[in-house]
Design a protein around this motif. Sequence first.
Motif, mmCIF file in Angstrom:
data_model
loop_
_atom_site.group_PDB
_atom_site.id
_atom_site.type_symbol
_atom_site.label_atom_id
_atom_site.label_comp_id
_atom_site.label_asym_id
_atom_site.label_seq_id
_atom_site.Cartn_x
_atom_site.Cartn_y
_atom_site.Cartn_z
ATOM 1 N N CYS A 156 59.845 -5.530 12.555
ATOM 2 C CA CYS A 156 60.917 -6.501 12.562
ATOM 3 C C CYS A 156 61.306 -6.890 11.032
ATOM 4 N N ASN A 158 63.136 -9.806 10.740
ATOM 5 C CA ASN A 158 64.117 -11.051 10.786
ATOM 6 C C ASN A 158 63.245 -12.091 10.033
ATOM 7 N N PHE A 159 62.039 -12.127 10.064
ATOM 8 C CA PHE A 159 61.184 -13.165 9.362
ATOM 9 C C PHE A 159 61.617 -14.550 9.763
ATOM 10 N N CYS A 160 61.363 -14.740 11.126
ATOM 11 C CA CYS A 160 61.601 -16.212 11.458
ATOM 12 C C CYS A 160 60.429 -16.992 10.943
ATOM 13 N N TYR A 162 58.516 -19.248 11.481
ATOM 14 C CA TYR A 162 57.037 -19.265 12.262
ATOM 15 C C TYR A 162 56.326 -18.045 12.467
ATOM 16 N N CYS A 163 56.760 -16.879 12.194
ATOM 17 C CA CYS A 163 56.352 -15.806 12.949
ATOM 18 C C CYS A 163 55.938 -14.667 12.263
ATOM 19 N N VAL A 165 55.040 -11.568 13.151
ATOM 20 C CA VAL A 165 55.117 -10.201 13.534
ATOM 21 C C VAL A 165 55.723 -9.359 12.202
ATOM 22 N N PRO A 166 56.595 -9.879 11.438
ATOM 23 C CA PRO A 166 56.996 -8.822 10.430
ATOM 24 C C PRO A 166 55.953 -8.559 9.135
ATOM 25 N N GLN A 200 61.120 -5.415 18.988
ATOM 26 C CA GLN A 200 61.088 -7.083 18.884
ATOM 27 C C GLN A 200 62.440 -7.637 19.026
ATOM 28 N N HIS A 237 68.010 -10.371 20.504
ATOM 29 C CA HIS A 237 68.183 -11.676 19.556
ATOM 30 C C HIS A 237 69.523 -12.249 19.667
ATOM 31 N N ARG A 276 66.697 -18.925 12.300
ATOM 32 C CA ARG A 276 67.137 -18.069 13.449
ATOM 33 C C ARG A 276 68.338 -17.560 13.117
HETATM 34 FE FE1 SF4 Z 1 61.094 -10.928 14.513
HETATM 35 FE FE2 SF4 Z 1 61.163 -12.178 17.016
HETATM 36 FE FE3 SF4 Z 1 59.265 -12.859 15.310
HETATM 37 FE FE4 SF4 Z 1 61.736 -13.617 14.768
HETATM 38 S S1 SF4 Z 1 60.446 -14.149 16.494
HETATM 39 S S2 SF4 Z 1 60.141 -12.493 13.227
HETATM 40 S S3 SF4 Z 1 62.893 -11.605 15.673
HETATM 41 S S4 SF4 Z 1 59.378 -10.907 16.006
#
Ligand code: SF4
Length: 440
Positions: A156, A158-160, A162-163, A165-166, A200, A237, A276
């Motif tokens: 991903c 996007n680098f939200c 809080y997240c 995942v990236p 994602q 998204h 976001r």
């Molecule tokens: Fe990526 Fe979803 Fe995490 Fe945002 S919430 S960084 S879109 S995986």
Amino acid sequence: MSPPTVFIQAFGCQMNKLDAELALSALRRAGYEEASSPKEADVILYNTCSVRAHAEERVYSNLGNLKSLKRHKPHLVIGVLGCMAQKDREKILERLPHVGLVCGTREFPRIAELVAEARRSGPVLACSETGAVSVERDVACRPTRFQAYVSVMRGCDNFCAYCVVPYVRGREISRRPEKIVDEVRRLVGDGCREITLVGQNVNSYGKSFGKPGALPELLARLDGIAGLDRLRFITSHPKDISRETLEAVRDLPAVCEHLHVPAQSGSDRILAAMNRRYTSRRYRELLALAKELVPDMAIASDFIVGFPGETEEDFEQTASLLREARFQQCFVFKYSPRPGTRAAKLKDDVPLSEKRRRNARLLEIQSEVSSEEHKKFIGREVEVLVEGSSKRDSNRLTGRRRTNHIVVFEGPVELAGKLVRVHVTAATPLTLSGKLRRTC
Ligand code: SF4
Ligand code: SAM
């Protein structure tokens, strides 16, 4: 000599479950058989999740419990795969010396080789940042005979705020459409009727090969595969979902009237702090367009409560969005600071008791909404793909509408995998129930 056995368990999201299936495919090809419990296995693998601290604590506690099993069975290999492996790396081996394999998200394609190495010569740590992203699919590995998940992208961008995942899954890479079409054809040829595409942020599918916005085209290609009754895609998204994608849901017969498009918050201030890149107004416009183009569209959402700085007023804006949007389903999470993310630098200033209260309040609102919406189905006949016996009541069957609503009814278990029509006679906030009318 009997073949070696493997027990594999996935934690967290659908992508993790799919990755566990893919790892199992690879190990089957290498001669392993699946064990039904950890006690019977020569290799135990946990495919892990780092999205919230709670998910990590569960895995650490399960791994701790395996210590005595390893003492009694010295040849046992215990492996930690996926997001936690990528994030905590050598710390796992230091903290839990009975673990024999730490395999990051980009090393999955080498899983059989890594397990063999760990069994042969002791602890293996494999957490590169750049490995290949897809594992060859064995079509036999899937949740049911008639349903399968197919990965369309990994990582991903996007680098939200809080997240994690990236950081643990790396940059976004889309799979080539030919590969996806081929995999879906093979699955449908093997009896699959419902496919869910996973990524994602599926709406940016194609960006990594220079064709952003290629999802509708991919949906159209897959829709043409004879025998495929239902096609879904998760997760969308709000900043990227296009009119063309919604039109694809309207126009393509197999594509289901169901979107999972997480809002996360109803407060513009919090959405900006979360990075976001949409406002609550833009989100509301998206919902209105989706309903205008596809009146039967069911929309699911995710929310985070207690993000740093979330005031009672911010929370009330989220609660209003929830009341207004009339989601088909909502997943609500208490904010959990994740090391290395932008939000982790902010003070986690909403007390846990308040996060719990906000979480419970949103679930209560959603339950009221679902109860009212579900009652509208009473007296209607709905199409259901039968999944099998209900877990709560083995005398009844359970299945889903195209909109993902769960429907329970009495009928023979041989109907699993069939499309049937059910006359809805009652509803609860979680399910519709009714009488079987006929098979389609
Ligand atoms: Fe990526 Fe979803 Fe995490 Fe945002 S919430 S960084 S879109 S995986
Ligand atoms: N990619 C999807 C998206 O953009 O919505 C979802 C990915 S995330 C694995 C699933 C959900 O976990 C998110 O929608 C969010 O609500 C929640 N989540 C992610 N990070 C979180 C955190 N640090 N604390 C609490 N919930 C979190």
